[in-house]
Every structure is written in structure tokens, then in C-alpha cells.
Enzyme design. Sequence first.
Site, PDB file in Angstrom:
ATOM      1  N   CYS A   1       0.509  -1.217   0.431  1.00 59.23           N
ATOM      2  CA  CYS A   1       0.112  -0.049  -0.442  1.00 59.23           C
ATOM      3  C   CYS A   1       0.778   1.141  -0.096  1.00 59.23           C
ATOM      4  CB  CYS A   1      -0.849  -0.107   1.218  1.00 59.23           C
ATOM      5  SG  CYS A   1      -1.733  -0.898   1.532  1.00 59.23           S
TER       6      CYS A   1
ATOM      7  N   ARG B   1       2.046   1.238  -5.749  1.00 59.91           N
ATOM      8  CA  ARG B   1       1.963   0.317  -5.350  1.00 59.91           C
ATOM      9  C   ARG B   1       1.003  -0.348  -4.423  1.00 59.91           C
ATOM     10  NH1 ARG B   1       6.687   1.997  -2.149  1.00 59.91           N
ATOM     11  NH2 ARG B   1       5.913   0.961   0.306  1.00 59.91           N
TER      12      ARG B   1
ATOM     13  N   TRP C   1      -3.610  -2.375  -1.540  1.00 60.58           N
ATOM     14  CA  TRP C   1      -3.086  -3.675  -2.462  1.00 60.58           C
ATOM     15  C   TRP C   1      -4.334  -4.247  -1.086  1.00 60.58           C
ATOM     16  CZ3 TRP C   1      -1.584  -8.490  -1.279  1.00 60.58           C
ATOM     17  CH2 TRP C   1      -1.691  -9.136  -2.194  1.00 60.58           C
TER      18      TRP C   1
ATOM     19  N   ASN D   1      -0.136   0.558   6.055  1.00 65.56           N
ATOM     20  CA  ASN D   1       0.377  -0.324   5.616  1.00 65.56           C
ATOM     21  C   ASN D   1       1.330  -2.194   6.094  1.00 65.56           C
ATOM     22  OD1 ASN D   1       2.288  -1.757   3.096  1.00 65.56           O
ATOM     23  ND2 ASN D   1       3.437  -0.275   2.580  1.00 65.56           N
ATOM     24  N   GLY D   2       0.919  -2.671   4.962  1.00 68.34           N
ATOM     25  CA  GLY D   2       1.699  -4.323   5.964  1.00 68.34           C
ATOM     26  C   GLY D   2       0.266  -5.375   6.696  1.00 68.34           C
TER      27      GLY D   2
ATOM     28  N   GLU E   1      11.210 -14.827 -18.423  1.00 71.87           N
ATOM     29  CA  GLU E   1      10.963 -13.743 -18.121  1.00 71.87           C
ATOM     30  C   GLU E   1       9.576 -12.699 -19.021  1.00 71.87           C
ATOM     31  OE1 GLU E   1      10.848 -11.291 -15.604  1.00 71.87           O
ATOM     32  OE2 GLU E   1      10.705  -9.229 -16.454  1.00 71.87           O
TER      33      GLU E   1
ATOM     34  N   LYS F   1       6.099 -11.548 -18.175  1.00 71.63           N
ATOM     35  CA  LYS F   1       5.314 -10.345 -18.855  1.00 71.63           C
ATOM     36  C   LYS F   1       3.939  -9.941 -18.897  1.00 71.63           C
ATOM     37  CE  LYS F   1       7.860  -8.254 -17.031  1.00 71.63           C
ATOM     38  NZ  LYS F   1       9.089  -8.328 -16.023  1.00 71.63           N
TER      39      LYS F   1
ATOM     40  N   GLU G   1       1.081 -11.525 -16.661  1.00 72.99           N
ATOM     41  CA  GLU G   1       0.735  -9.992 -15.294  1.00 72.99           C
ATOM     42  C   GLU G   1       0.051  -8.974 -16.173  1.00 72.99           C
ATOM     43  OE1 GLU G   1       4.279  -8.260 -13.084  1.00 72.99           O
ATOM     44  OE2 GLU G   1       5.260  -8.320 -14.737  1.00 72.99           O
TER      45      GLU G   1
ATOM     46  N   LYS H   1       3.271  -2.935  -6.929  1.00 72.18           N
ATOM     47  CA  LYS H   1       4.984  -2.863  -6.830  1.00 72.18           C
ATOM     48  C   LYS H   1       5.809  -3.639  -6.316  1.00 72.18           C
ATOM     49  CE  LYS H   1       8.193  -1.358  -9.672  1.00 72.18           C
ATOM     50  NZ  LYS H   1       8.805  -2.061 -11.090  1.00 72.18           N
TER      51      LYS H   1
HETATM   52  O1  M6R Z   1      10.768  -5.756  -5.236  1.00 74.57           O
HETATM   53  P1  M6R Z   1      11.221  -6.908  -5.801  1.00 74.57           P
HETATM   54  O2  M6R Z   1      12.389  -6.976  -7.106  1.00 74.57           O
HETATM   55  O3  M6R Z   1      12.265  -7.104  -4.776  1.00 74.57           O
HETATM   56  O4  M6R Z   1      10.089  -7.655  -6.339  1.00 74.57           O
HETATM   57  C1  M6R Z   1      10.037  -8.678  -6.920  1.00 74.57           C
HETATM   58  C2  M6R Z   1       9.054  -9.597  -7.167  1.00 74.57           C
HETATM   59  O5  M6R Z   1       7.383  -8.811  -7.088  1.00 74.57           O
HETATM   60  C3  M6R Z   1       8.833  -8.060  -9.032  1.00 74.57           C
HETATM   61  O6  M6R Z   1      10.273  -9.062  -9.283  1.00 74.57           O
HETATM   62  C4  M6R Z   1       8.023  -9.031  -9.335  1.00 74.57           C
HETATM   63  O7  M6R Z   1       8.042 -10.328 -10.401  1.00 74.57           O
HETATM   64  C5  M6R Z   1       7.500  -7.907 -11.448  1.00 74.57           C
HETATM   65  N1  M6R Z   1       7.726  -6.998 -11.154  1.00 74.57           N
HETATM   66  C6  M6R Z   1       6.782  -8.224 -12.495  1.00 74.57           C
HETATM   67  O8  M6R Z   1       7.265  -7.854 -13.602  1.00 74.57           O
END
Ligand code: M6R
Length: 622
Positions: free
Chosen positions: A2, A27, A78, A104-105, A491, A495, A498, A617
Site C-alpha cells: 500500500c 504500490r 492493495w 501499510n502491512g 521472464e 511479462k 501479468e 509494485k
Molecule cells: O521488489 P522486488 O524486486 O523484490 O520484487 C520482486 C517481484 O515481486 C517483482 O520482480 C515482480 O515479479 C515484477 N514486478 C514483475 O514484473
Amino acid sequence: MCAIVGYVGHRPARDIVVNALRRMEYRGYDSSGVALLDGHGGLTVRRRAGRLANLEMALDETVGDVLAGSTGLGHTRWASHGRPTDRNAHPHRDASGKFAVVHNGIIENFASLRAQLEVAGVEFASDTDSEVAVHLVAQAYRSGATVGDFEGSVLSVLRRLEGHFTLVFAFADEPGTIVAARRSTPLVVGVGDGEMFIGSDVAAFIEYTREAVELGQDQAVVITADEYRIYDFAGNRADGHARPFYIDWDLSAAEKGGYDYFMLKEIAEQPSAVADTLLGHFDDNRIVLDEQRLSDQELREIDKVFVVACGTAYHSGLLAKYAIEHWTRLPVEVELASEFRYRDPVLDRSTLVIAISQSGETADTLEAVRHAKTQKAKVLAICNTNGSQIPREADAVLYTRAGPEIGVASTKTFLAQITASYLVGLALAQARGTKYPDEVAREYRELEAMPDQIERVLVGVDSVSALAKRFALSSAVLFVGRHVGYPVALEGALKLKELAYMHAEGFAAGELKHGPIALIEGDLPVIIVMPSPKSAVTLHAKLLSNIREIQARGAVTIVIAEEGDDTVAPYADHLIEIPAVSTLFQPLLAVIPMQVFAAGVAQARGYDVDKPRNLAKSVTVE
Ligand code: M6R
């Protein structure tokens, strides 16, 4: 997961808070809300499920001057506890409507706290864990040792909470004061001239000040327009333990700069993400990792490496394995951070655990780091967010300098993570003598040349956007690669899943015949990463056979191959050419068409490229 914001100052709080939410909406975007204090004992809350635009509409419909004050809180959510509805949106208030909180949390002991409050007659207005915090503060303010003391009431409640949280409280009868606190989730203070800000990240206030202070673990802060005071949860002043810093990027870095989506801007920023990550790390013909804090002697003592990470960062970790093993001959295991500590991995003082995280907040990765430390392993964080929790808890850190990444899908930080982990590999090879200095220098020089090569790929990706439109209605897409092409395939599939909500899978090409080839049918698009014909000739030949097998079953082959690789053209229904580079560096180029493809399909399907459904994010829950 959040975003929270708080403001006390001389400007209209509504504008500051809504602007901050707009910048931090990445976020979390299930709901949003604000609490605004009018300065005369009034506190008005507006909150709405869905995107920020819904909240803005509700604010526009509000008549009178109840939104006119200069103290306010805001939140984008979120959803974790409770569905994303209006009633579960933050801020939450106590029964008197005088206290408000954003959170948040997760408050892990919320169920027992809620039960105690209900016995005391408190009625809850939401299904969230967060709401307990505001009732507890109201209760502490009205009776007991902290009666009539807003700050003291908050501090006493913090001591009762378990879990991880950033909490920000406002009280209508003290309109010029905000009290906030953090445990394991982020909180920064923005220090302005006659105004103070609280934010989940600096994007909340970058428009107004670049002076910031980061709170340590289990610290609380009280802000007024003119000052901030930091406490530990026991109520002792702890100003010396907070970290003031200057934000070295400006507002334009957090804006779209003419692109339709942040993601498209961030794809275009990849050359500088790589170049900036390398900056200052090669001097006097040696790799220099000055922030790293691990001595050459410690690097020499390492006998095993683990990489822990999630999602895209995990894919960069898979690539790190190829490079580190090749350059150092050290065994490297790559593990999903969420699985790591549950299987009792074999770690000791001579193990190096590399934790890769863009945000530095990912709960799974943070817990993996904590587990590694309990086993006495050395932990090196590769992180994009200065001073976030993972680098704070690690023994050493190497920052990727990709700048703020706002699009939920990681792009430029993926390339920066690969770059940083390759730097770690070269530093290990240098310290351990597994590569001669001139070999290390040669690899570094090629890494240094990558931004120009990435630029060349970017210039040629228009054809990929056209392909994305063409395949936007496909029901699935497969991604296939071998060796370093395999993590790239994973990867590419992530992409597309998601962003375009399309079924997508990445496979090691050699595995197709062991099952997945059954998925192949007429017109299924299959994106294939072709290794260089010069690097591993057998690999190249094997992949050519795999493509033939795919094509023979009627699939449409989209092949990403090195310029001048004439052998592949007959088997590629669509050929995407990338510059020729050494094998280990090819992923930095091959992934770009996949990023563009995923964004293009999502756009063609009419989806929000920056804010895909159900995601956020940074993922601060396990
Ligand atoms: O902030 P982080 O790199 O630790 O996040 C890990 C994953 O949540 C992040 O890489 C996620 O898979 C990507 N945003 C997807 O595009």
C-alpha cells in the site's frame, strides 16, 4: 503493498495528499482514501474502492470547506485483509470520528486485539486488521496512563502490535500534528520549509522537497509544520538513529515524460539503467564495489553461493548463476525467496547469499535474508531502493541505479539487476583469481558496451509492436530458450501473464519433447530465443531442431536471433534481430522485444499497462 502519505504545513493538504497518491498509486490500487483536518476540530474522510479517479470524484462532489485544511493523510490499498470495498478502504476512524489511521502491512495479532475491543463495546466498521489500531489509540487517549496524550497513546499502542506495519495517525483536536511509525515496512519523512511530509517512498513529496529522513526499525515520528521528532517505541528520543539523505533524482524521473505509460518510458531508459549501474565500478583496471563492504579475503573464503529473489528478480538471479559459475567455478543455487527458508538450506559462514530486490521491501526476500543471517551466511543485497529494509539488514549492498520504476512490471530494473550481479561475479573472480585481470577487464568492457547495444535494439522494436497487435487475440503464447535464453523465456512469459492476462509459459527448449510439446497446435505463437551461432555451436544446432519440431506442428514461430544468423531465417515465421554479443550478455538484449511485445498486447487488449489487475509494485506480505 500500500502507499501512505501524511502532510502538515501551509498548503491545502487535499492537493498534496492526492498528488502523492497519484505518484504512489503503483504500490496498490484496489482502493484509496484521504482524511483531511479542517483545523477546527473537524476530520473528514473520503474513501472509494477502485482507482484513484473514483476518490477524486468523491472529493469533487464534496460541498463546503471541510476539505480545506492543511493537515491530511492518504492511502492507496492493495487488499490483504478484507475485500477491496469502500468500507475496507483506508483511512479508518474510531467511533468518535476524531482519530484516523492509514496502514501499510499486516497486524498479525489483530484477531485477539479485535476480540478485546469488541468485549469493551467497540463496533467495527470494516473487515480489516488495520482498524484495531485506531480504536486502540482512541481507547488509550481516553483512559489509563496516556489519557489526553495523543503521542503517548500512539506509542503505547505500537508496543502492543505484532507483525509489520507503517501506521500514520491524525487526531482532529490536534490538527497540526501527525504521528507515524514503522516496523519492517517503509516510511520516509520529507523535510520542507514550514511543512513536513510522510510517505511510503520519496515520490510522495519529491515535488516539494528533496531533503528526506529515513526511519529505522521500530521507530515512530511526530511531525508538525516546523519539526520532526523521532522516538523508539518505548518513547525515548531516537533522532540519532534515523538517516537523513538527499534525493538525487528529480520530479521528471517520476513522470511519464510524453510516454503513454511509465513502463514504456522505463523500457526506453534501459541503456542508462545499465550504464548508471556500472558507473564507478571499474577503476585502475579492477572491479571496485565500494559500497559492498565485503573484503577480498571474505570473498575468497566463500565456497558456495545462493541467490534468493522473487519474480523478475528471480529471473535475474537465474542469469547470475550462469555468469558466477562460469567466471568463478563456485557452485550457485538460485532459490525462490518464498521457498528458501522452508526447506532448511545448507548454509554456513562460508556461504554467500545474494538477495536481489528492486524495492528492497519484498517480504519473502526479507525473510530469506533473515534466515540466512541466522545461519551465519554472508548476505549481499542487490537493490534499487536506497536504504530500504533488505539492504539495511544485509551485510553488504550493491545498488542498481535504475532510478524510480513506477510501472508494476519490472523492466529497467531487470537489466540493472543482471548488470549488478555480473559485477558481483567479476568481483568474485577477481578476488579469487579464477580469471586473469585482463579477462575480467575484457568482460567488464563488454558489459560497458551494452548500453549502446540496448539502444540499437530499442530503435528496431517497432516491428515487435506490430506483432503484438497481430497476436493480441491469441489464447496463449509459449516462450522457449536454452542456456541463458531459458531465464529470458521465463521472464517473457511472466511479462505477458501479468500485463495481458494471457496464458503464457516459458520452457527450456530441450524440455519441450518431455511433455510441453503437446501444447503446440496450429497458429499458437511461440517466441524463441536463439543462441549465437558463434558461441555454442551444438546449442545453436539443437535449438534449430527444436524450432523445426515446433513449426512442424503448425505453431507460428517468432524467433529472436543474432543479426547475420542466416541459418534461422527459414524456420522463423517472424524474425527479430538483435546485435551479436557474447553469450552471457545476450539476455540484456533478447528480453527487450519480449517486454515490448507484452506491453503491446496489453495495450491492444485495452488494459492498464502500468497497473495490472491484482498486483502491486512491492509485495510486503508473505
Ligand atoms: O521488489 P522486488 O524486486 O523484490 O520484487 C520482486 C517481484 O515481486 C517483482 O520482480 C515482480 O515479479 C515484477 N514486478 C514483475 O514484473
